[in-house]
Write an enzyme that holds these catalytic residues in place. Structure first.
Site, PDB file in Angstrom:
ATOM      1  N   ASN A   1      -3.262   6.319  -1.466  1.00  0.00           N
ATOM      2  CA  ASN A   1      -3.011   6.333  -0.019  1.00  0.00           C
ATOM      3  C   ASN A   1      -2.328   7.616   0.448  1.00  0.00           C
ATOM      4  OD1 ASN A   1      -4.329   4.011   0.666  1.00  0.00           O
ATOM      5  ND2 ASN A   1      -2.567   2.710   0.238  1.00  0.00           N
TER       6      ASN A   1
ATOM      7  N   HIS B   1      -0.996  -2.541  -7.168  1.00  0.00           N
ATOM      8  CA  HIS B   1      -1.711  -2.230  -5.924  1.00  0.00           C
ATOM      9  C   HIS B   1      -3.224  -2.265  -6.167  1.00  0.00           C
ATOM     10  CE1 HIS B   1      -2.892   0.934  -2.717  1.00  0.00           C
ATOM     11  NE2 HIS B   1      -2.946  -0.273  -2.211  1.00  0.00           N
TER      12      HIS B   1
ATOM     13  N   SER C   1       0.823  -1.216   0.000  1.00  0.00           N
ATOM     14  CA  SER C   1       0.000   0.000   0.000  1.00  0.00           C
ATOM     15  C   SER C   1       0.848   1.253   0.000  1.00  0.00           C
ATOM     16  CB  SER C   1      -0.831   0.094   1.283  1.00  0.00           C
ATOM     17  OG  SER C   1      -1.313  -1.120   1.683  1.00  0.00           O
TER      18      SER C   1
ATOM     19  N   GLU D   1      -3.345   0.476  -9.102  1.00  0.00           N
ATOM     20  CA  GLU D   1      -2.207   1.382  -9.296  1.00  0.00           C
ATOM     21  C   GLU D   1      -0.998   0.536  -9.686  1.00  0.00           C
ATOM     22  OE1 GLU D   1      -2.716   5.106  -6.148  1.00  0.00           O
ATOM     23  OE2 GLU D   1      -1.956   3.224  -5.388  1.00  0.00           O
TER      24      GLU D   1
HETATM   25  N1  3HC Z   1     -16.338  -9.040  -1.879  1.00  0.00           N
HETATM   26  C1  3HC Z   1     -17.055  -9.107  -3.009  1.00  0.00           C
HETATM   27  N2  3HC Z   1     -18.102  -8.298  -3.279  1.00  0.00           N
HETATM   28  C2  3HC Z   1     -18.444  -7.408  -2.330  1.00  0.00           C
HETATM   29  C3  3HC Z   1     -17.738  -7.276  -1.118  1.00  0.00           C
HETATM   30  C4  3HC Z   1     -16.643  -8.162  -0.904  1.00  0.00           C
HETATM   31  N3  3HC Z   1     -15.902  -8.117   0.209  1.00  0.00           N
HETATM   32  N4  3HC Z   1     -18.305  -6.288  -0.392  1.00  0.00           N
HETATM   33  C5  3HC Z   1     -19.322  -5.807  -1.135  1.00  0.00           C
HETATM   34  N5  3HC Z   1     -19.398  -6.475  -2.299  1.00  0.00           N
HETATM   35  C6  3HC Z   1     -20.335  -6.234  -3.403  1.00  0.00           C
HETATM   36  C7  3HC Z   1     -21.696  -6.753  -3.065  1.00  0.00           C
HETATM   37  O1  3HC Z   1     -21.830  -8.095  -3.479  1.00  0.00           O
HETATM   38  C8  3HC Z   1     -22.586  -5.807  -3.840  1.00  0.00           C
HETATM   39  O2  3HC Z   1     -22.692  -6.183  -5.193  1.00  0.00           O
HETATM   40  P1  3HC Z   1     -24.122  -6.098  -5.968  1.00  0.00           P
HETATM   41  O3  3HC Z   1     -24.680  -4.738  -5.664  1.00  0.00           O
HETATM   42  O4  3HC Z   1     -23.757  -6.284  -7.415  1.00  0.00           O
HETATM   43  O5  3HC Z   1     -24.921  -7.208  -5.406  1.00  0.00           O
HETATM   44  C9  3HC Z   1     -21.847  -4.491  -3.809  1.00  0.00           C
HETATM   45  O6  3HC Z   1     -20.475  -4.808  -3.554  1.00  0.00           O
HETATM   46  C10 3HC Z   1     -22.367  -3.592  -2.738  1.00  0.00           C
HETATM   47  O7  3HC Z   1     -22.283  -4.296  -1.504  1.00  0.00           O
HETATM   48  P2  3HC Z   1     -23.304  -4.174  -0.307  1.00  0.00           P
HETATM   49  O8  3HC Z   1     -24.674  -3.894  -0.831  1.00  0.00           O
HETATM   50  O9  3HC Z   1     -23.126  -5.350   0.591  1.00  0.00           O
HETATM   51  O10 3HC Z   1     -22.740  -2.967   0.543  1.00  0.00           O
HETATM   52  P3  3HC Z   1     -22.493  -1.489   0.152  1.00  0.00           P
HETATM   53  O11 3HC Z   1     -23.400  -0.996  -0.909  1.00  0.00           O
HETATM   54  O12 3HC Z   1     -22.421  -0.819   1.453  1.00  0.00           O
HETATM   55  O13 3HC Z   1     -21.014  -1.526  -0.495  1.00  0.00           O
HETATM   56  C11 3HC Z   1     -18.694  -1.426  -0.416  1.00  0.00           C
HETATM   57  C12 3HC Z   1     -19.937  -2.036   0.185  1.00  0.00           C
HETATM   58  C13 3HC Z   1     -18.478  -1.958  -1.823  1.00  0.00           C
HETATM   59  C14 3HC Z   1     -17.526  -1.858   0.483  1.00  0.00           C
HETATM   60  C15 3HC Z   1     -18.855   0.143  -0.458  1.00  0.00           C
HETATM   61  O14 3HC Z   1     -19.229   0.606   0.808  1.00  0.00           O
HETATM   62  C16 3HC Z   1     -17.609   0.849  -0.887  1.00  0.00           C
HETATM   63  O15 3HC Z   1     -17.303   0.975  -2.069  1.00  0.00           O
HETATM   64  N6  3HC Z   1     -16.844   1.389   0.082  1.00  0.00           N
HETATM   65  C17 3HC Z   1     -15.602   2.114  -0.179  1.00  0.00           C
HETATM   66  C18 3HC Z   1     -14.480   1.123  -0.362  1.00  0.00           C
HETATM   67  C19 3HC Z   1     -13.165   1.817  -0.603  1.00  0.00           C
HETATM   68  O16 3HC Z   1     -13.026   3.036  -0.599  1.00  0.00           O
HETATM   69  N7  3HC Z   1     -12.120   0.995  -0.801  1.00  0.00           N
HETATM   70  C20 3HC Z   1     -10.766   1.479  -0.980  1.00  0.00           C
HETATM   71  C21 3HC Z   1     -10.043   1.422   0.314  1.00  0.00           C
HETATM   72  S1  3HC Z   1      -8.389   1.992   0.177  1.00  0.00           S
HETATM   73  C22 3HC Z   1      -7.531   0.618  -0.224  1.00  0.00           C
HETATM   74  O17 3HC Z   1      -8.030  -0.475  -0.351  1.00  0.00           O
HETATM   75  C23 3HC Z   1      -6.066   0.800  -0.421  1.00  0.00           C
HETATM   76  C24 3HC Z   1      -5.271  -0.006   0.553  1.00  0.00           C
HETATM   77  O18 3HC Z   1      -3.927   0.054   0.187  1.00  0.00           O
HETATM   78  C25 3HC Z   1      -5.435   0.472   1.970  1.00  0.00           C
END
Ligand code: 3HC
Length: 287
Positions: free
Chosen positions: A190, A140, A119, A152
């Protein structure tokens, strides 16, 4: 070079997600873990995620079975000898990562590409642990890997154009959108995300605002899918702590310094969703 078989080192939160998207895209996938118990747990989490896709009508049972058949597990670096690309997704610790890269360099074919899903840590520092720094880059992914669109690609000053081109083709074949970043701490996302998440922790720590109000204000006010504290729990508080520490070490800018509350939560193993407790409680997860 055509990538057919992909290795993933580490089958935790990120490694299992990467293995899943690779197998779903048709690649033969080998995942490794430190021991059989961790491997079993990692493979079970991939199966659980595929089962969830089936239950949501995104995949058939037959496709799930075909996808699982493409994935095998190993506890030895020798298991990667036939891979054209290996992606490291172990803990965010440079000494560990350098050990992994040195071992992969010995075990893999000489033209295989070695990538890190780090990350924030320096990909150059990993590349120089190998005799093929031109074939080392960062790939990434974002959490949750099956859902998040971007990748990335981290290009060091030693990475060849051919390596970037292969990694770009590979990432696009997974359905991901590619951005290219230099090997700078935190890369693009990040670098921008970390001060924002740390500020949310500082605001909570001030005792003047509730976690719910912080998250709801951002979700509604900025139209983000989740607020910063819920997002920190999703990323993992240990990962956020490692990223902030790495950024602070490089820049010595107080914006990146981990707030005391974050450090104490990590010490208490309140790591967010993965341990069942972070800024919020996740009762379904076994601690
Ligand atoms: N695996 C697979 N699919 C998933 C999942 C998982 N862990 N979590 C959610 N999904 C899918 C669901 O199946 C659903 O798909 P569908 O609508 O086609 O049926 C869709 O995503 C939406 O899920 P939910 O309805 O359960 O829940 P939400 O609408 O609240 O979405 C979320 C959950 C996708 C996590 C959304 O809240 C989101 O996009 N959050 C932001 C995530 C983000 O910013 N990530 C980046 C983090 S930074 C990073 O990773 C970098 C690292 O280096 C730290």
């Amino acid at each position: 070079m055509a990538v057919k078989q992909v290795g993933i080192v580490g089958c935790g939160q990120m490694g299992s997600g990467i293995a899943e998207v690779c197998a779903r895209a048709g690649y033969i996938v080998v995942v490794s873990e430190a021991d059989e118990a961790l491997l079993k747990r990692g493979l079970a989490s991939i199966e659980g995620s595929l089962a969830r896709a089936v239950s949501r009508g995104k995949m058939t049972e037959a496709d799930k079975a075909t996808t699982l058949k493409r994935i095998s597990g190993t506890t030895s670096v020798e298991g990667f000898k036939d891979c054209q690309l290996v992606i490291e997704a172990v803990v965010e610790n440079m000494a560990e990562k350098r050990k992994v890269f040195a071992a992969l360099d010995q075990a893999c074919q000489k033209d295989a590409i070695l990538a890190s899903n780090t990350s924030c840590l320096s990909v150059t520092e990993m590349a120089v642990a190998t005799k093929r720094p031109d074939k080392v880059l960062g790939i990434h992914f974002f959490n949750p890997v099956p859902v998040m669109k971007p990748v990335e690609l981290v290009r060091t000053i030693l990475t060849s154009a051919e390596t970037i081109a292969t990694a770009r083709d590979f990432s696009q074949s997974l359905g991901k959108s590619v951005v290219v970043s230099p090997d700078t701490p935190g890369f693009i996302v990040n670098r921008l995300l970390t001060p924002y998440l740390l500020d949310a922790v500082r605001l909570l720590e001030s005792g003047t605002v509730s976690r719910e109000d912080i998250d709801q204000a951002v979700t509604l006010g900025l139209n983000h899918p989740m607020g910063p504290l819920a997002l920190a729990d999703l990323i993992g508080l240990d990962t956020l702590y490692s990223i902030s520490t790495a950024l602070y070490e490089e820049f010595k800018d107080p914006r990146y310094a981990a707030p005391p509350l974050l450090r104490r939560m990590v010490l208490a193993r309140w790591l967010g969703r993965k341990t069942g407790k972070g800024f919020y409680d996740y009762p379904k997860v076994k601690a």
